[in-house]
Motif scaffolding. Structure first.
Motif, PDB file in Angstrom:
ATOM      1  N   ALA A  26       0.810  -1.204   0.000  1.00 22.97           N
ATOM      2  CA  ALA A  26       0.000   0.000   0.000  1.00 22.97           C
ATOM      3  C   ALA A  26       0.847   1.259   0.000  1.00 22.97           C
ATOM      4  CB  ALA A  26      -0.927   0.017   1.212  1.00 22.97           C
ATOM      5  N   GLY A  27       2.113   1.131   0.251  1.00 22.92           N
ATOM      6  CA  GLY A  27       2.962   2.310   0.291  1.00 22.92           C
ATOM      7  C   GLY A  27       2.856   2.996   1.635  1.00 22.92           C
ATOM      8  N   GLY A  28       3.329   4.179   1.685  1.00 31.34           N
ATOM      9  CA  GLY A  28       3.343   4.907   2.941  1.00 31.34           C
ATOM     10  C   GLY A  28       4.710   4.770   3.569  1.00 31.34           C
ATOM     11  N   GLU A  29       5.329   5.886   3.800  1.00 28.70           N
ATOM     12  CA  GLU A  29       6.687   5.887   4.321  1.00 28.70           C
ATOM     13  C   GLU A  29       6.799   5.118   5.629  1.00 28.70           C
ATOM     14  OE1 GLU A  29       9.806   9.473   4.432  1.00 28.70           O
ATOM     15  OE2 GLU A  29       8.387   9.210   2.802  1.00 28.70           O
ATOM     16  N   GLY A  30       7.790   4.251   5.696  1.00 27.25           N
ATOM     17  CA  GLY A  30       8.021   3.453   6.883  1.00 27.25           C
ATOM     18  C   GLY A  30       7.090   2.266   7.023  1.00 27.25           C
ATOM     19  N   SER A  31       6.328   1.947   5.990  1.00 27.43           N
ATOM     20  CA  SER A  31       5.360   0.862   6.087  1.00 27.43           C
ATOM     21  C   SER A  31       5.990  -0.514   5.900  1.00 27.43           C
ATOM     22  CB  SER A  31       4.233   1.048   5.064  1.00 27.43           C
ATOM     23  OG  SER A  31       4.742   0.962   3.752  1.00 27.43           O
ATOM     24  N   LEU A  32       7.235  -0.566   5.437  1.00 27.96           N
ATOM     25  CA  LEU A  32       7.905  -1.851   5.216  1.00 27.96           C
ATOM     26  C   LEU A  32       9.043  -2.046   6.207  1.00 27.96           C
ATOM     27  CD1 LEU A  32       8.258  -1.861   1.317  1.00 27.96           C
ATOM     28  CD2 LEU A  32       6.565  -3.049   2.697  1.00 27.96           C
ATOM     29  N   ARG A  33       9.355  -3.297   6.433  1.00 26.53           N
ATOM     30  CA  ARG A  33      10.567  -3.646   7.171  1.00 26.53           C
ATOM     31  C   ARG A  33      11.626  -3.962   6.121  1.00 26.53           C
ATOM     32  NH1 ARG A  33       6.627  -6.734   9.564  1.00 26.53           N
ATOM     33  NH2 ARG A  33       7.540  -8.640   8.728  1.00 26.53           N
ATOM     34  N   PRO A  34      12.911  -3.804   6.440  1.00 28.69           N
ATOM     35  CA  PRO A  34      13.969  -4.038   5.450  1.00 28.69           C
ATOM     36  C   PRO A  34      13.886  -5.403   4.773  1.00 28.69           C
ATOM     37  CG  PRO A  34      14.901  -2.967   7.362  1.00 28.69           C
ATOM     38  CD  PRO A  34      13.467  -3.286   7.708  1.00 28.69           C
ATOM     39  N   GLU A  35      13.475  -6.429   5.496  1.00 31.80           N
ATOM     40  CA  GLU A  35      13.391  -7.756   4.888  1.00 31.80           C
ATOM     41  C   GLU A  35      12.239  -7.890   3.890  1.00 31.80           C
ATOM     42  OE1 GLU A  35      11.483  -8.034   9.022  1.00 31.80           O
ATOM     43  OE2 GLU A  35      13.345  -7.211   8.236  1.00 31.80           O
ATOM     44  N   GLN A  36      11.325  -6.921   3.848  1.00 34.34           N
ATOM     45  CA  GLN A  36      10.221  -6.934   2.889  1.00 34.34           C
ATOM     46  C   GLN A  36      10.567  -6.210   1.590  1.00 34.34           C
ATOM     47  OE1 GLN A  36       7.432  -5.118   5.686  1.00 34.34           O
ATOM     48  NE2 GLN A  36       6.130  -6.933   5.458  1.00 34.34           N
ATOM     49  N   CYS A  37      11.694  -5.521   1.555  1.00 35.45           N
ATOM     50  CA  CYS A  37      12.059  -4.740   0.372  1.00 35.45           C
ATOM     51  C   CYS A  37      12.229  -5.613  -0.868  1.00 35.45           C
ATOM     52  CB  CYS A  37      13.338  -3.942   0.632  1.00 35.45           C
ATOM     53  SG  CYS A  37      13.075  -2.538   1.742  1.00 35.45           S
ATOM     54  N   GLY A  38      12.825  -6.777  -0.715  1.00 39.13           N
ATOM     55  CA  GLY A  38      13.069  -7.644  -1.869  1.00 39.13           C
ATOM     56  C   GLY A  38      11.800  -8.009  -2.610  1.00 39.13           C
ATOM     57  N   SER A  39      10.788  -8.462  -1.890  1.00 39.42           N
ATOM     58  CA  SER A  39       9.546  -8.863  -2.556  1.00 39.42           C
ATOM     59  C   SER A  39       8.782  -7.655  -3.091  1.00 39.42           C
ATOM     60  CB  SER A  39       8.666  -9.693  -1.620  1.00 39.42           C
ATOM     61  OG  SER A  39       8.291  -8.940  -0.498  1.00 39.42           O
ATOM     62  N   ALA A  40       8.814  -6.538  -2.376  1.00 36.29           N
ATOM     63  CA  ALA A  40       8.139  -5.327  -2.858  1.00 36.29           C
ATOM     64  C   ALA A  40       8.804  -4.825  -4.143  1.00 36.29           C
ATOM     65  CB  ALA A  40       8.158  -4.246  -1.789  1.00 36.29           C
ATOM     66  N   CYS A  41      10.134  -4.883  -4.196  1.00 36.47           N
ATOM     67  CA  CYS A  41      10.852  -4.434  -5.399  1.00 36.47           C
ATOM     68  C   CYS A  41      10.697  -5.427  -6.552  1.00 36.47           C
ATOM     69  CB  CYS A  41      12.322  -4.184  -5.080  1.00 36.47           C
ATOM     70  SG  CYS A  41      12.556  -2.675  -4.114  1.00 36.47           S
ATOM     71  N   ASP A  42      10.605  -6.711  -6.241  1.00 32.11           N
ATOM     72  CA  ASP A  42      10.333  -7.692  -7.298  1.00 32.11           C
ATOM     73  C   ASP A  42       9.032  -7.348  -8.001  1.00 32.11           C
ATOM     74  OD1 ASP A  42      12.607  -9.221  -6.953  1.00 32.11           O
ATOM     75  OD2 ASP A  42      11.630 -10.707  -5.666  1.00 32.11           O
ATOM     76  N   HIS A  43       8.021  -6.994  -7.219  1.00 33.39           N
ATOM     77  CA  HIS A  43       6.734  -6.612  -7.807  1.00 33.39           C
ATOM     78  C   HIS A  43       6.861  -5.289  -8.569  1.00 33.39           C
ATOM     79  CE1 HIS A  43       2.484  -6.099  -8.409  1.00 33.39           C
ATOM     80  NE2 HIS A  43       2.564  -4.898  -7.835  1.00 33.39           N
ATOM     81  N   ARG A  44       7.507  -4.304  -7.958  1.00 30.38           N
ATOM     82  CA  ARG A  44       7.649  -2.981  -8.578  1.00 30.38           C
ATOM     83  C   ARG A  44       8.364  -3.072  -9.926  1.00 30.38           C
ATOM     84  NH1 ARG A  44       5.488   2.133  -8.467  1.00 30.38           N
ATOM     85  NH2 ARG A  44       7.026   3.642  -9.104  1.00 30.38           N
ATOM     86  N   CYS A  45       9.380  -3.933 -10.029  1.00 30.68           N
ATOM     87  CA  CYS A  45      10.215  -4.026 -11.233  1.00 30.68           C
ATOM     88  C   CYS A  45       9.793  -5.140 -12.187  1.00 30.68           C
ATOM     89  CB  CYS A  45      11.671  -4.226 -10.813  1.00 30.68           C
ATOM     90  SG  CYS A  45      12.340  -2.837  -9.867  1.00 30.68           S
ATOM     91  N   SER A  46       8.652  -5.758 -11.935  1.00 29.93           N
ATOM     92  CA  SER A  46       8.252  -6.921 -12.731  1.00 29.93           C
ATOM     93  C   SER A  46       7.921  -6.593 -14.186  1.00 29.93           C
ATOM     94  CB  SER A  46       7.058  -7.617 -12.078  1.00 29.93           C
ATOM     95  OG  SER A  46       5.933  -6.754 -12.043  1.00 29.93           O
ATOM     96  N   ALA A  47       7.583  -5.355 -14.501  1.00 31.78           N
ATOM     97  CA  ALA A  47       7.163  -5.024 -15.860  1.00 31.78           C
ATOM     98  C   ALA A  47       8.234  -4.305 -16.684  1.00 31.78           C
ATOM     99  CB  ALA A  47       5.903  -4.164 -15.813  1.00 31.78           C
TER     100      ALA A  47
END
Length: 95
Positions: A26-47
């Motif tokens: 959903a976004g929002g600053e500070g909404s992720l923990r560092p270990e969640q960055c990989g999966s969030a970026c995989d989705h962001r960069c998938s296209a």
């Protein structure tokens, strides 16, 4: 009676999974923990066709801002830190 308990448990499990997914994307600053960055970026960069560069900068930005905008493009207003981080040339640093 057992069916009601099973259905209630399944519903509560579904709600908790939906909440976790909402927090992760959903976004929002500070909404992720560092270990969640990989999966969030995989989705962001998938296209993108520039996957390696996108993942590199997305993970760099995510680790600093603890936020990745939803979707594969745009929506940067969800993460001000991610949106406002610029290169020396003044172009956006984060994909």
């Amino acid at each position: 009676m057992a069916n009601i308990v099973i259905l209630r448990s399944a519903f509560l499990l579904f709600l908790s999974m939906a909440f976790v997914i909402q927090i992760a994307y959903a976004g929002g600053e500070g909404s992720l923990r560092p270990e969640q960055c990989g999966s969030a970026c995989d989705h962001r960069c998938s296209a993108t066709q520039y996957k390696k560069a996108c993942l590199t900068y997305c993970n760099l930005c995510c680790n600093k801002c603890l936020c990745v905008p939803s979707g594969t493009y745009g929506h940067k207003e969800e993460c001000p830190c991610y949106n406002n981080w610029k290169t020396k040339k003044g172009t956006p640093k984060c994909p």
